[in-house]
Design a protein around this motif. Structure first.
Motif, PDB file in Angstrom:
ATOM      1  N   LEU A  79      -5.327   3.555  12.178  1.00  0.00           N
ATOM      2  CA  LEU A  79      -4.314   3.142  11.206  1.00  0.00           C
ATOM      3  C   LEU A  79      -3.109   4.082  11.246  1.00  0.00           C
ATOM      4  O   LEU A  79      -3.263   5.277  11.523  1.00  0.00           O
ATOM      5  N   SER A  82       0.931   6.565   7.684  1.00  0.00           N
ATOM      6  CA  SER A  82       1.671   6.237   6.462  1.00  0.00           C
ATOM      7  C   SER A  82       0.951   5.188   5.616  1.00  0.00           C
ATOM      8  O   SER A  82       1.377   4.881   4.503  1.00  0.00           O
ATOM      9  N   THR A  83      -0.160   4.645   6.108  1.00  0.00           N
ATOM     10  CA  THR A  83      -0.894   3.608   5.378  1.00  0.00           C
ATOM     11  C   THR A  83      -1.497   4.191   4.104  1.00  0.00           C
ATOM     12  O   THR A  83      -2.073   5.276   4.109  1.00  0.00           O
ATOM     13  N   THR A  84      -1.365   3.457   2.998  1.00  0.00           N
ATOM     14  CA  THR A  84      -1.892   3.928   1.720  1.00  0.00           C
ATOM     15  C   THR A  84      -3.258   3.307   1.431  1.00  0.00           C
ATOM     16  O   THR A  84      -3.645   2.297   2.035  1.00  0.00           O
ATOM     17  N   GLU A  87      -2.975  -0.312   0.282  1.00  0.00           N
ATOM     18  CA  GLU A  87      -2.737  -1.275   1.363  1.00  0.00           C
ATOM     19  C   GLU A  87      -4.042  -1.593   2.104  1.00  0.00           C
ATOM     20  O   GLU A  87      -4.296  -2.744   2.466  1.00  0.00           O
ATOM     21  N   ILE A  88      -4.866  -0.577   2.316  1.00  0.00           N
ATOM     22  CA  ILE A  88      -6.145  -0.786   3.001  1.00  0.00           C
ATOM     23  C   ILE A  88      -7.072  -1.645   2.150  1.00  0.00           C
ATOM     24  O   ILE A  88      -7.712  -2.572   2.637  1.00  0.00           O
ATOM     25  N   GLY A 114      -5.519   8.409   9.611  1.00  0.00           N
ATOM     26  CA  GLY A 114      -5.661   7.079  10.198  1.00  0.00           C
ATOM     27  C   GLY A 114      -7.072   6.550  10.250  1.00  0.00           C
ATOM     28  O   GLY A 114      -7.354   5.581  10.948  1.00  0.00           O
ATOM     29  N   ILE A 137      -1.289  -3.338  12.705  1.00  0.00           N
ATOM     30  CA  ILE A 137      -0.606  -2.818  11.521  1.00  0.00           C
ATOM     31  C   ILE A 137       0.544  -1.952  12.007  1.00  0.00           C
ATOM     32  O   ILE A 137       0.324  -0.932  12.667  1.00  0.00           O
ATOM     33  N   GLY A 138       1.752  -2.354  11.683  1.00  0.00           N
ATOM     34  CA  GLY A 138       2.925  -1.644  12.202  1.00  0.00           C
ATOM     35  C   GLY A 138       2.966  -1.793  13.711  1.00  0.00           C
ATOM     36  O   GLY A 138       2.953  -2.905  14.241  1.00  0.00           O
ATOM     37  N   MET A 142      -5.535  -1.744  14.800  1.00  0.00           N
ATOM     38  CA  MET A 142      -6.639  -1.149  14.064  1.00  0.00           C
ATOM     39  C   MET A 142      -7.986  -1.514  14.690  1.00  0.00           C
ATOM     40  O   MET A 142      -8.176  -2.605  15.220  1.00  0.00           O
ATOM     41  N   GLN A 233       6.163  12.117   9.021  1.00  0.00           N
ATOM     42  CA  GLN A 233       6.150  10.707   9.457  1.00  0.00           C
ATOM     43  C   GLN A 233       7.386  10.311  10.272  1.00  0.00           C
ATOM     44  O   GLN A 233       7.590   9.133  10.558  1.00  0.00           O
TER      45      GLN A 233
END
Length: 251
Positions: A79, A82-84, A87-88, A114, A137-138, A142, A233
């Protein structure tokens, strides 16, 4: 005389027939009554239901999880940093209720690395969520797989799930992670060109002699450190770089 001779002959015949119809005796020599014979078939049906109950329970019970894997739990890796957590959770809740989401963090910086552990309310939901394997993702793909049971991993996870560390007094060093394997010292000095760098210490793999994908950068003053951390980031060679205050390991 003929009639008298005929009559006695029928009596022995009748007596023999009666003897053949005598009830059977049990092992103690007691005759088995007709009522007892009638009850014998009733015993077997009463014994059959208990034998069927385990089978019925087995059908209702969920399929066992493969040995070596934690039930109702998956691990998502690759991941973006920056994924929160929100969001997950939202992504995996598409398949069913989520009990918990645990983010794995770098021990040195406390930054998300990640990797996340997602626990569902049932193993069936966890199995369905494996469809997310390969989901983009982005600019990253994943990976989602069953969570393996690792002996003695509780101590490691305790350090991984701690909150982001605060800046310690006198700190002039930063942890820099998610680096490309071919990033050089010159690349990092150019990346932090607005800061005054004292030294750069790469983490080296003892087996291969190559970079482990992170390093520590010592700065000459506090202002330089703050400028560097503010670049968290930011992209370097196509990858979002993690920059955080360095935390010394205390065993």
């Amino acid at each position: 005389m003929a009639a008298e001779d005929h009559a006695p002959r029928t009596k022995p015949h009748g007596d023999k027939s009666k003897k053949r119809k005598k009830p059977k005796k049990d092992k103690w020599g007691q005759p088995i009554s007709a009522a007892a014979d009638a009850e014998v078939p009733l015993v077997e049906p009463e014994q059959e239901p208990p034998a069927e109950d385990p089978a019925a329970e087995a059908e209702e019970a969920p399929a066992p999880v493969a040995e070596g894997y934690e039930p109702s739990k998956v691990v998502a890796s690759g991941l973006p940093y920056s994924t929160t957590e929100a969001e997950i959770r939202k992504l995996f809740e598409f398949y069913g209720p989520v009990r918990s989401v645990q983010l794995s963090r770098f021990p040195d910086s406390g930054q998300f690395r990640g990797l996340a552990f997602v626990c569902f309310e049932s193993d069936e939901i966890a199995a369905s969520s494996l469809e997310l394997d390969g989901f983009k993702i982005g600019n990253r793909f994943m990976r989602v797989e069953r969570c393996r049971v690792t002996a003695g991993s509780n101590k490691k996870r305790k350090a991984e799930f701690q909150t982001d560390p605060e800046k310690s007094e006198g700190c002039l060093s930063a942890y820099v992670g998610n680096l490309s394997w071919n990033v050089t010292e010159k690349d990092l000095r150019d990346f932090f060109k607005s800061s005054k760098i004292a030294s750069i210490r790469f983490a080296i793999d003892k087996r291969t002699g190559g970079s482990r994908g992170f390093c520590h950068v010592d700065f000459q003053d506090d202002e330089s450190l703050e400028k560097a951390v503010a670049m968290n980031q930011s992209e370097l060679q196509g990858r979002p770089v993690t920059v955080a205050y360095s935390v010394s390991n205390r065993g």
